[in-house]
Structure formats: structure tokens, C-alpha cells
Scaffold this active site. Structure first.
Site, PDB file in Angstrom:
ATOM      1  N   HIS A   1      -0.322   1.663  -9.971  1.00 42.96           N
ATOM      2  CA  HIS A   1      -1.135   0.718  -9.197  1.00 42.96           C
ATOM      3  C   HIS A   1      -1.809  -0.302 -10.122  1.00 42.96           C
ATOM      4  O   HIS A   1      -3.038  -0.407 -10.189  1.00 42.96           O
ATOM      5  CB  HIS A   1      -2.183   1.457  -8.365  1.00 42.96           C
TER       6      HIS A   1
ATOM      7  N   GLU B   1      -2.568   8.765  -4.449  1.00 38.82           N
ATOM      8  CA  GLU B   1      -2.909   8.178  -5.739  1.00 38.82           C
ATOM      9  C   GLU B   1      -4.253   8.752  -6.193  1.00 38.82           C
ATOM     10  O   GLU B   1      -5.157   8.876  -5.384  1.00 38.82           O
ATOM     11  CB  GLU B   1      -3.052   6.653  -5.642  1.00 38.82           C
TER      12      GLU B   1
ATOM     13  N   ARG C   1       0.846  -1.185   0.000  1.00 33.86           N
ATOM     14  CA  ARG C   1       0.000   0.000   0.000  1.00 33.86           C
ATOM     15  C   ARG C   1       0.880   1.232   0.000  1.00 33.86           C
ATOM     16  O   ARG C   1       1.940   1.262   0.626  1.00 33.86           O
ATOM     17  CB  ARG C   1      -0.906   0.009   1.236  1.00 33.86           C
TER      18      ARG C   1
END
Length: 309
Positions: free
Chosen positions: A274, A255, A229
Site C-alpha cells: 500500500h 492489511e 481498495r
């Protein structure tokens, strides 16, 4: 008997159905959760992959199970109505995420971005780069993704150790027995690592685990790879390192990375947006997991991967 399953896309519905004849009474329907539900009782609801905004659609429904499509759940678990079962997508994304962890590691070690830029510029730019072979690799997290990464490291002739909540040893195919240190020992073992691969979940216990003080303990030139993460790493502290350590990231905080953010141009940083689980492995594995949940629930057995009962 009627057993209703909703999925967010026609493609996923087709994948679930394509895995063989559905049991009698089972129906799979497409529901994006932005439109009215197809029934007042839904036995299994599968939300969209990254969708969180429509989970309020569950509030007035009778739902047997919410089946998430991600391994991580800290961003959605509090939006699931009380008393509703929730399962994450463990077993779905681990191989693809581990593949990307290795790809990022190799790309950073062998400086592939440099060669891609040279190709784009039409320049023959040979260079002597770092190997993965013979490196000391520290896995921070030895859950599903961490073990998948470890198994894929087996052929690269590296020395592997790990950090987890508790100290122990783990047997890894191809690597044999590896040492797992307690998370409290991370500051002591971190300076010896040449490559550090993070796969821990998010949440308060791991928030900015790699802050300025922890990053400062990494050896000069060491590589930090994050497929866990983004909140595991203090982004401002990483930027402040200014290339002293290198980073290869699939997740980051924030993000999406805003335009003009200094991480875009921080020396020694490579990142992907991601996409760890975003591969062709995802759809058939999600479909297989949904079929497993259908079979178990019809048999009166608890679903797999339950996060909250």
C-alpha cells in the site's frame, strides 16, 4: 484577524510556509492530535497521513475544515464531528498511484520479480515474457486515478476500455475517445480483458466486487491490478484461483497482510505494501493543497474537495 492551521509534522509545516509568504494573520503550527490542541479554534486541521486513532481530539474543538491527506475517506468520514467540513486529498496522489499501477503492470507482464530473484542468486536467467503492447486493458473506475492511469497507458499501444457507474465516452489525452461501460456490464466485458486495473473507492457498493464468480469470468492468464481498495477483491477467492489468473496488488484485504497468510505464496501474485501515494510527489502536493484551502477560506470561498458539507 487570526487564522490557525495545524499540520502533523514540522516537515509539512515547512513545506506549506516555503510556498511563499503567508497571508497576514495566518499561522501554521505543528499538532499531532495526540497532545492538547494549541487553541480552542483551529481553522484548518490536517491529520496525519494514515492516522485515524486521534480524530476524537476534534470532538471538543471549533474546527473550520479537516483536510485529509488521502483520496479515500470511507475509514475516517464517520469519525469527523457532525457539522465539520471535511476534504479529501484529490489531486495529490493520482499521479504517483497511476505510476505504481503501470509499474505493477509492467513488472507482472515482463516478470521482473523472476529476474530480481535470479540476480540475487547470481543466475543468468533469460526468458520470453508477456508484453504490455497490444494488450486489451479494462479500467474498472475512471475517476481521478483511473484517468491518470489511462493517460499513462497512451504510449504503450494498448486497447483501453473502462467501466464506471454510468455508460458514456471519455476523452483521454493521447488515447482519444474511449468507451466507458456501465458497472452493471462488468460481467459481460470482463472476459475479453487481458489486463484489468482497479481504482474504484471502497465502501458497501464495491465491497468484494471481484468475488469468486467475478474472478471466474476473467480469462485464463489475465492480470488483475488493484490500486483502489483491498476490499474490492475477495482475497480468499483470489487465493483459490491458484495462479489461473495473475494479480499485481498495492492494496489488499486484510492489511497489513498477516504472517503466514496464503496470499504471500499464491502463484502469480505480486504485491507492494500500500505505497501508491508514498512518493516524493506527496509532500509538495499536500502543501499546495493546504495553501489553496487557506486562500479560498480567507476569500470566503468554499474549500475544494469537500466530501461532507
Amino acid at each position: 484577524m487570526s487564522f490557525l492551521v495545524t499540520v502533523p509534522t514540522a516537515e509539512l509545516a515547512a513545506d506549506v510556509i516555503a510556498r511563499g509568504p503567508l497571508p497576514d494573520g495566518v499561522e501554521v503550527r505543528v499538532w499531532d492530535m495526540a497532545t492538547p490542541p494549541p487553541a480552542s479554534r483551529i481553522d484548518i486541521v490536517v491529520p496525519s497521513y494514515l492516522g485515524r486513532q486521534h480524530l476524537t481530539a476534534l470532538d471538543d474543538l471549533d474546527v473550520g475544515l479537516v483536510q485529509g491527506q488521502m483520496i479515500g475517506y470511507e475509514a475516517v468520514i464517520d469519525r469527523i464531528p457532525a457539522g465539520v467540513l471535511f476534504a479529501n486529498a484529490a489531486s495529490v496522489h493520482e499521479p504517483a498511484t497511476a505510476e505504481l499501477a503501470l509499474a505493477l503492470t509492467l513488472a507482472a507482464q515482463r516478470e521482473l520479480p523472476r529476474f530480481v530473484r535470479a540476480q540475487d542468486a547470481g543466475v543468468w536467467d533469460r526468458a520470453f515474457t508477456s508484453s504490455l503492447a497490444d494488450r486489451r486493458v479494462l479500467l474498472v473506475g475512471i475517476g481521478g486515478v483511473g484517468k491518470a492511469v489511462a493517460r499513462r497507458l497512451a504510449g504503450f499501444e494498448v486497447s483501453v476500455t473502462a467501466v464506471a457507474q454510468t455508460a458514456r465516452t471519455e476523452m483521454i489525452d493521447g488515447l482519444g475517445e474511449i468507451a466507458v461501460h456501465a458497472l452493471a456490464d462488468l460481467p459481460a466485458v470482463l472476459p475479453e480483458a487481458e489486463i484489468v486495473i482497479l481504482s474504484l473507492p471502497g465502501g458497501p457498493a464495491t465491497h468484494r466486487l471481484f468475488d469468486a464468480a467475478m474472478l471466474a469470468r476473467m480469462a485464463d492468464g489475465a492480470l488483475l491490478v488493484n490500486v483502489g481498495r483491498g476490499t474490492l477483491v475477495d482475497t480468499d477467492a483470489l487465493v483459490a484461483e491458484n495462479g489461473r489468473i495473475r494479480a499485481a496488488l498495492d492494496v489488499m484485504d486484510p492489511e497489513p497482510l498477516p504472517e503466514g497468510h496464503p496470499l504471500w505464496t499464491t502463484p502469480g501474485v505480486l504485491f507492494t505494501p500500500h505505497v501508491g501515494g508514498a512518493s516524493t510527489a506527496m509532500a509538495p502536493r499536500i502543501a499546495a493543497l493546504v495553501r489553496t484551502q487557506i486562500d479560498r477560506m480567507l476569500a470566503g470561498e468554499p474549500p475544494v474537495n469537500l466530501i461532507r458539507r
